[in-house]
Design a protein around this motif. Sequence first.
Motif, PDB file in Angstrom:
ATOM      1  N   PRO A  17      65.443  36.724  44.576  1.00  0.00           N
ATOM      2  CA  PRO A  17      64.399  35.948  43.901  1.00  0.00           C
ATOM      3  C   PRO A  17      63.036  36.621  43.935  1.00  0.00           C
ATOM      4  CG  PRO A  17      65.041  34.914  45.983  1.00  0.00           C
ATOM      5  CD  PRO A  17      66.027  36.005  45.728  1.00  0.00           C
ATOM      6  N   VAL A  18      62.343  36.566  42.805  1.00  0.00           N
ATOM      7  CA  VAL A  18      61.002  37.128  42.650  1.00  0.00           C
ATOM      8  C   VAL A  18      60.142  36.110  41.913  1.00  0.00           C
ATOM      9  CG1 VAL A  18      59.604  39.001  41.685  1.00  0.00           C
ATOM     10  CG2 VAL A  18      61.911  39.489  42.544  1.00  0.00           C
ATOM     11  N   VAL A  19      58.887  35.963  42.331  1.00  0.00           N
ATOM     12  CA  VAL A  19      57.940  35.060  41.670  1.00  0.00           C
ATOM     13  C   VAL A  19      56.713  35.851  41.243  1.00  0.00           C
ATOM     14  CG1 VAL A  19      56.425  33.050  41.939  1.00  0.00           C
ATOM     15  CG2 VAL A  19      58.709  33.044  42.965  1.00  0.00           C
ATOM     16  N   ALA A  20      56.380  35.793  39.964  1.00  0.00           N
ATOM     17  CA  ALA A  20      55.173  36.430  39.453  1.00  0.00           C
ATOM     18  C   ALA A  20      53.956  35.555  39.750  1.00  0.00           C
ATOM     19  CB  ALA A  20      55.283  36.663  37.957  1.00  0.00           C
ATOM     20  N   LEU A  21      52.838  36.200  40.097  1.00  0.00           N
ATOM     21  CA  LEU A  21      51.574  35.513  40.365  1.00  0.00           C
ATOM     22  C   LEU A  21      50.468  36.172  39.556  1.00  0.00           C
ATOM     23  CD1 LEU A  21      51.845  35.341  44.272  1.00  0.00           C
ATOM     24  CD2 LEU A  21      52.390  33.507  42.663  1.00  0.00           C
ATOM     25  N   GLU A  22      49.595  35.370  38.985  1.00  0.00           N
ATOM     26  CA  GLU A  22      48.471  35.923  38.237  1.00  0.00           C
ATOM     27  C   GLU A  22      47.382  36.407  39.202  1.00  0.00           C
ATOM     28  OE1 GLU A  22      45.331  33.523  36.826  1.00  0.00           O
ATOM     29  OE2 GLU A  22      46.535  31.702  36.931  1.00  0.00           O
ATOM     30  N   SER A  23      46.486  37.236  38.689  1.00  0.00           N
ATOM     31  CA  SER A  23      45.419  37.768  39.539  1.00  0.00           C
ATOM     32  C   SER A  23      44.031  37.274  39.149  1.00  0.00           C
ATOM     33  CB  SER A  23      45.444  39.301  39.518  1.00  0.00           C
ATOM     34  OG  SER A  23      45.485  39.802  38.194  1.00  0.00           O
ATOM     35  N   THR A  24      43.919  36.505  38.055  1.00  0.00           N
ATOM     36  CA  THR A  24      42.601  36.017  37.655  1.00  0.00           C
ATOM     37  C   THR A  24      41.987  35.118  38.719  1.00  0.00           C
ATOM     38  OG1 THR A  24      43.085  36.183  35.301  1.00  0.00           O
ATOM     39  CG2 THR A  24      41.343  34.683  35.925  1.00  0.00           C
ATOM     40  N   ILE A  25      42.814  34.308  39.367  1.00  0.00           N
ATOM     41  CA  ILE A  25      42.287  33.430  40.413  1.00  0.00           C
ATOM     42  C   ILE A  25      41.661  34.248  41.541  1.00  0.00           C
ATOM     43  CG2 ILE A  25      44.475  33.289  41.685  1.00  0.00           C
ATOM     44  CD1 ILE A  25      43.771  30.385  42.357  1.00  0.00           C
ATOM     45  N   ILE A  26      42.179  35.463  41.758  1.00  0.00           N
ATOM     46  CA  ILE A  26      41.655  36.316  42.829  1.00  0.00           C
ATOM     47  C   ILE A  26      40.321  36.928  42.418  1.00  0.00           C
ATOM     48  CG2 ILE A  26      42.138  38.302  44.318  1.00  0.00           C
ATOM     49  CD1 ILE A  26      45.122  37.927  43.598  1.00  0.00           C
ATOM     50  N   ALA A  27      40.287  37.504  41.227  1.00  0.00           N
ATOM     51  CA  ALA A  27      39.093  38.245  40.804  1.00  0.00           C
ATOM     52  C   ALA A  27      37.986  37.349  40.265  1.00  0.00           C
ATOM     53  CB  ALA A  27      39.479  39.275  39.747  1.00  0.00           C
ATOM     54  N   HIS A  28      38.361  36.224  39.639  1.00  0.00           N
ATOM     55  CA  HIS A  28      37.352  35.429  38.929  1.00  0.00           C
ATOM     56  C   HIS A  28      37.321  33.956  39.319  1.00  0.00           C
ATOM     57  CE1 HIS A  28      36.534  38.794  36.251  1.00  0.00           C
ATOM     58  NE2 HIS A  28      37.841  38.959  36.140  1.00  0.00           N
ATOM     59  N   ARG A  32      34.186  35.597  47.128  1.00  0.00           N
ATOM     60  CA  ARG A  32      34.591  36.483  48.221  1.00  0.00           C
ATOM     61  C   ARG A  32      34.058  35.929  49.544  1.00  0.00           C
ATOM     62  NH1 ARG A  32      32.270  41.870  45.171  1.00  0.00           N
ATOM     63  NH2 ARG A  32      33.726  41.876  43.405  1.00  0.00           N
ATOM     64  N   PRO A  33      34.738  36.083  50.663  1.00  0.00           N
ATOM     65  CA  PRO A  33      36.056  36.711  50.859  1.00  0.00           C
ATOM     66  C   PRO A  33      37.227  35.720  50.752  1.00  0.00           C
ATOM     67  CG  PRO A  33      35.120  36.180  52.988  1.00  0.00           C
ATOM     68  CD  PRO A  33      34.114  35.716  51.954  1.00  0.00           C
ATOM     69  N   ARG A  34      36.912  34.481  50.348  1.00  0.00           N
ATOM     70  CA  ARG A  34      37.979  33.483  50.292  1.00  0.00           C
ATOM     71  C   ARG A  34      39.058  33.879  49.300  1.00  0.00           C
ATOM     72  NH1 ARG A  34      37.261  26.952  49.156  1.00  0.00           N
ATOM     73  NH2 ARG A  34      39.263  26.336  50.072  1.00  0.00           N
ATOM     74  N   ASN A  35      38.685  34.606  48.249  1.00  0.00           N
ATOM     75  CA  ASN A  35      39.663  34.970  47.230  1.00  0.00           C
ATOM     76  C   ASN A  35      40.799  35.815  47.804  1.00  0.00           C
ATOM     77  OD1 ASN A  35      37.948  37.164  47.632  1.00  0.00           O
ATOM     78  ND2 ASN A  35      37.896  37.765  45.468  1.00  0.00           N
ATOM     79  N   LEU A  36      40.446  36.775  48.660  1.00  0.00           N
ATOM     80  CA  LEU A  36      41.478  37.619  49.254  1.00  0.00           C
ATOM     81  C   LEU A  36      42.331  36.819  50.230  1.00  0.00           C
ATOM     82  CD1 LEU A  36      42.787  40.378  49.547  1.00  0.00           C
ATOM     83  CD2 LEU A  36      41.035  40.969  51.239  1.00  0.00           C
ATOM     84  N   GLN A  37      41.710  35.936  50.979  1.00  0.00           N
ATOM     85  CA  GLN A  37      42.466  35.091  51.908  1.00  0.00           C
ATOM     86  C   GLN A  37      43.485  34.243  51.148  1.00  0.00           C
ATOM     87  OE1 GLN A  37      39.252  32.933  53.710  1.00  0.00           O
ATOM     88  NE2 GLN A  37      38.630  34.629  55.031  1.00  0.00           N
ATOM     89  N   VAL A  38      43.059  33.660  50.027  1.00  0.00           N
ATOM     90  CA  VAL A  38      43.970  32.826  49.235  1.00  0.00           C
ATOM     91  C   VAL A  38      45.071  33.681  48.625  1.00  0.00           C
ATOM     92  CG1 VAL A  38      44.146  31.417  47.143  1.00  0.00           C
ATOM     93  CG2 VAL A  38      42.302  30.999  48.787  1.00  0.00           C
ATOM     94  N   ALA A  76      40.417  41.899  44.562  1.00  0.00           N
ATOM     95  CA  ALA A  76      39.566  40.874  45.163  1.00  0.00           C
ATOM     96  C   ALA A  76      38.121  41.316  45.328  1.00  0.00           C
ATOM     97  CB  ALA A  76      40.140  40.476  46.528  1.00  0.00           C
ATOM     98  N   ASN A  77      37.899  42.598  45.576  1.00  0.00           N
ATOM     99  CA  ASN A  77      36.568  43.025  46.020  1.00  0.00           C
ATOM    100  C   ASN A  77      35.837  43.977  45.077  1.00  0.00           C
ATOM    101  OD1 ASN A  77      36.836  41.587  48.468  1.00  0.00           O
ATOM    102  ND2 ASN A  77      37.994  43.277  49.390  1.00  0.00           N
ATOM    103  N   GLU A  78      36.528  44.588  44.152  1.00  0.00           N
ATOM    104  CA  GLU A  78      35.886  45.596  43.304  1.00  0.00           C
ATOM    105  C   GLU A  78      35.055  44.940  42.207  1.00  0.00           C
ATOM    106  OE1 GLU A  78      37.753  48.734  40.265  1.00  0.00           O
ATOM    107  OE2 GLU A  78      38.194  49.214  42.369  1.00  0.00           O
ATOM    108  N   ASP A  79      33.838  45.406  42.046  1.00  0.00           N
ATOM    109  CA  ASP A  79      33.001  44.921  40.953  1.00  0.00           C
ATOM    110  C   ASP A  79      33.528  45.478  39.626  1.00  0.00           C
ATOM    111  OD1 ASP A  79      31.300  43.559  42.699  1.00  0.00           O
ATOM    112  OD2 ASP A  79      30.009  45.320  42.968  1.00  0.00           O
ATOM    113  N   GLY A  80      33.360  44.726  38.564  1.00  0.00           N
ATOM    114  CA  GLY A  80      33.734  45.213  37.246  1.00  0.00           C
ATOM    115  C   GLY A  80      35.175  44.973  36.855  1.00  0.00           C
ATOM    116  N   ILE A  81      35.920  44.234  37.684  1.00  0.00           N
ATOM    117  CA  ILE A  81      37.291  43.889  37.307  1.00  0.00           C
ATOM    118  C   ILE A  81      37.232  42.923  36.123  1.00  0.00           C
ATOM    119  CG2 ILE A  81      39.391  42.667  38.023  1.00  0.00           C
ATOM    120  CD1 ILE A  81      39.284  45.289  39.365  1.00  0.00           C
TER     121      ILE A  81
END
Length: 301
Positions: A17-28, A32-38, A76-81
Amino acid sequence: MLVVSAEVGEALDARRPVVALESTIIAHGLPRPRNLQVARELEEAVRQEGAVPATIAVLDGRPHVGLDEDRLERVANEDGIRKLGHRDLPLAVASGASGATTVSATALLAARAGIRVFATGGLGGVHREWTATQDESADLGLLARTRITVVCAGVKSILDVPATLQRLETLGVAVAGYGTDRFPGFYLSDSGHPVDWTLRTPDEVAAVMRAQDTLGMPESALVVAHPVAAEEQLDPELHARVLAEALRACEDERVTGQAVTPFLLDYLVRHTDGASLHANLAAVRGNVRLAGRVAAAWARS
């Protein structure tokens, strides 16, 4: 073109089993730094259900399906994503850009990699005042032509929910409530609108997925609408009051187009003292856990 991580690739090859996860919630979606923790928390929740997480993003023009710790930290941390819908993917790849994937881009890349289950918070949909603005999320059209199962908490309550349900019907996208005959409203367990079908176990969801394939149905998605727990939802009266205020503020400040959704969501966070964000994260966590169980049931089928 796709860079599939070794862990995800091995799981797919072995039909685990594999589950895809989006990354917008992380970057936008989170500070920070809660985004990386989540982000780490959501991946761990998938693992606890016996599945492999595949967080998806585009880095330096290359779509990645499954991120190692260094790449997760970059998102999570790079500017300009950038924020990338599926229409942006060719532009991002050709220009070597880096971006976090929205629902539509994540669903497309996940399906291309052979992943069948995707967990997110809430879908986009038909916006209020659609007759004047013609504003509709790209999520809907993409799901109408992509074979993937999306576990979500319905659509964002700032949208025109009945119009969105009608649009999904018109596009031929199957929608079922999970353990409910009511369509959830992202922050709310019940948007006030019914669903025609109810599924009650991960095995029932997997059976529908099998039937899609067996029947040779058009390549459209299955939306599994999983409500946030009643005790974790945003208080409905508070939601109604603040949303009405947000809509008036949006009109007064002449906010239009793509700026409307982030304006309304930010207004809700600020004027509910963060309660809307709490409900958002509760919904995402629940969806991720359920998606892990659905993916496990699909792998057994």
